[in-house]
Design a protein around this motif. Structure first.
Motif, PDB file in Angstrom:
ATOM      1  N   LEU A 120      -8.989  -3.468   6.014  1.00 35.83           N
ATOM      2  CA  LEU A 120      -8.193  -3.528   4.780  1.00 35.83           C
ATOM      3  C   LEU A 120      -8.451  -2.294   3.913  1.00 35.83           C
ATOM      4  O   LEU A 120      -7.526  -1.788   3.259  1.00 35.83           O
ATOM      5  CB  LEU A 120      -8.526  -4.805   4.012  1.00 35.83           C
ATOM      6  CG  LEU A 120      -8.110  -6.109   4.706  1.00 35.83           C
ATOM      7  CD1 LEU A 120      -8.626  -7.316   3.924  1.00 35.83           C
ATOM      8  CD2 LEU A 120      -6.607  -6.194   4.879  1.00 35.83           C
ATOM      9  N   ASP A 124      -5.627   0.229   2.601  1.00 32.70           N
ATOM     10  CA  ASP A 124      -5.550   0.657   1.203  1.00 32.70           C
ATOM     11  C   ASP A 124      -5.466   2.183   1.111  1.00 32.70           C
ATOM     12  O   ASP A 124      -4.646   2.731   0.359  1.00 32.70           O
ATOM     13  CB  ASP A 124      -6.779   0.176   0.425  1.00 32.70           C
ATOM     14  CG  ASP A 124      -6.743  -1.305   0.112  1.00 32.70           C
ATOM     15  OD1 ASP A 124      -5.673  -1.926   0.245  1.00 32.70           O
ATOM     16  OD2 ASP A 124      -7.805  -1.842  -0.267  1.00 32.70           O
ATOM     17  N   THR A 130      -0.901  -4.342  -0.893  1.00 32.39           N
ATOM     18  CA  THR A 130      -1.398  -5.707  -0.661  1.00 32.39           C
ATOM     19  C   THR A 130      -0.255  -6.715  -0.681  1.00 32.39           C
ATOM     20  O   THR A 130      -0.323  -7.753  -0.015  1.00 32.39           O
ATOM     21  CB  THR A 130      -2.436  -6.094  -1.722  1.00 32.39           C
ATOM     22  OG1 THR A 130      -1.848  -5.970  -3.022  1.00 32.39           O
ATOM     23  CG2 THR A 130      -3.658  -5.193  -1.635  1.00 32.39           C
ATOM     24  N   ARG A 149      -7.318  -9.615  -1.195  1.00 31.05           N
ATOM     25  CA  ARG A 149      -6.973  -8.328  -0.602  1.00 31.05           C
ATOM     26  C   ARG A 149      -5.590  -8.295   0.043  1.00 31.05           C
ATOM     27  O   ARG A 149      -5.254  -7.332   0.713  1.00 31.05           O
ATOM     28  CB  ARG A 149      -8.022  -7.947   0.456  1.00 31.05           C
ATOM     29  CG  ARG A 149      -9.463  -7.822  -0.034  1.00 31.05           C
ATOM     30  CD  ARG A 149      -9.665  -6.622  -0.948  1.00 31.05           C
ATOM     31  NE  ARG A 149      -9.264  -5.388  -0.327  1.00 31.05           N
ATOM     32  CZ  ARG A 149     -10.056  -4.645   0.464  1.00 31.05           C
ATOM     33  NH1 ARG A 149     -11.290  -5.047   0.731  1.00 31.05           N
ATOM     34  NH2 ARG A 149      -9.629  -3.490   0.963  1.00 31.05           N
ATOM     35  N   SER A 150      -4.805  -9.351  -0.134  1.00 29.70           N
ATOM     36  CA  SER A 150      -3.472  -9.370   0.459  1.00 29.70           C
ATOM     37  C   SER A 150      -2.577 -10.287  -0.356  1.00 29.70           C
ATOM     38  O   SER A 150      -3.009 -10.877  -1.349  1.00 29.70           O
ATOM     39  CB  SER A 150      -3.539  -9.851   1.916  1.00 29.70           C
ATOM     40  OG  SER A 150      -3.690 -11.258   1.984  1.00 29.70           O
TER      41      SER A 150
END
Length: 288
Positions: A120, A124, A130, A149-150
């Protein structure tokens, strides 16, 4: 204080989950014409995602999603390049689902949570937003990571009870899109036999077994070939109306979208026929 609800991906209420690693443009158009909002392509698609662009070009509103890109076999930089290409040509119509796969099937499976975090981080760095990615998540820790994170979580081979627990943990603003398997037959023995053919490999995978145990199933339930109780819980069967009611339980439990995987069809034509039977009871209409 009023809770602020973030904008979630809009894939419609129901989509189609396919274990195919890719999809033809023609097949995508047929599914869109039935009113399904998205197609989830599983089987760990390759990083180039070359099949996405032609399928989106052949359709008008359908969303495509990966269910899922495996972090061990699809390098993040290559996936990010593919995402940028797709987003440039078809803005807002592709959702990137990623996950760690299975300990029993992946030789590199070392510190999977840390590996997922690093993946992730790489997405980024490559500016993959995200808001256009989701994580394969079953347990509380990865569900929380999905929220942080999403856009949200894509749980696989689970139940409306799991959906309710996930929604309670995640809150209202996180996208939640479980997959559920179905067999269009009123013959319970036939449906269970078909369901067991697919469930067999997952009954040997610890992440699924542990999730079912957390949901209250017993060791006897999760021992191969799986109890009737377990198979009935994860594979809906009956009339199209019966199946629609079962899938609707996910929505009532808090799902934003349900990815429907039809089992027991021998080819694309049979699958489309089954999806057509389900479309009416699911309340789907062809897009304008």
């Amino acid at each position: 204080m009023t809770e602020t609800v973030a904008l979630k991906p809009d894939l419609g209420r129901f989509g189609v989950w396919l274990p195919t690693r890719s999809i033809t443009p023609e097949f995508a158009a047929e599914i869109e014409a039935l009113g399904y909002g998205a197609i989830w392509v599983g089987g760990s698609p390759d990083a180039d995602l070359a099949w996405v662009d032609p399928a989106l070009a052949q359709t008008t509103s359908l969303q495509l999603a990966t269910g899922i890109v495996n972090i061990w076999s699809a390098p993040a930089p290559a996936v990010a390049e593919s995402y940028a290409r797709i987003e440039s040509a078809h803005p807002g119509r592709f959702l990137l689902g990623v996950g760690v796969g299975h300990r029993e099937r992946t030789e590199e499976y070392i510190k999977p949570y840390d590996a997922l975090v690093n993946y992730l981080d790489a997405l980024d760095a490559a500016m993959v937003p995200t808001s256009r990615r989701v994580l394969a998540a079953l347990g509380p820790r990865v569900l929380q990571l999905a929220a942080e994170r999403s856009a949200g979580a894509h749980p696989y081979l689970t139940t409306p009870e799991h959906t309710a627990k996930a929604r309670e943990q995640l809150g209202k603003s996180v996208f939640l899109a479980p997959e559920h398997k179905v067999v269009l037959t009123t013959d319970a023995a036939e449906a269970r036999a078909i369901g067991r053919q697919t469930a067999d490999r997952y009954l040997g995978l610890s992440n699924y077994v542990n999730n079912w145990l957390r949901l209250g199933f017993t060791q006897d339930d999760v021992r191969k070939p799986g109890s009737d109780k377990l198979i009935d819980a994860v594979v809906a069967h009956g009339t199209p109306e019966d199946i629609a009611r079962r899938l609707g339980e996910h929505c009532e439990a808090g799902a934003d979208h349900v990815a429907v995987q039809v089992l027991g069809t021998s080819n694309d034509e049979a699958l489309v026929s089954a999806l057509r039977e389900l479309a009416g009871p699911l309340g789907l209409t062809a897009p304008n």
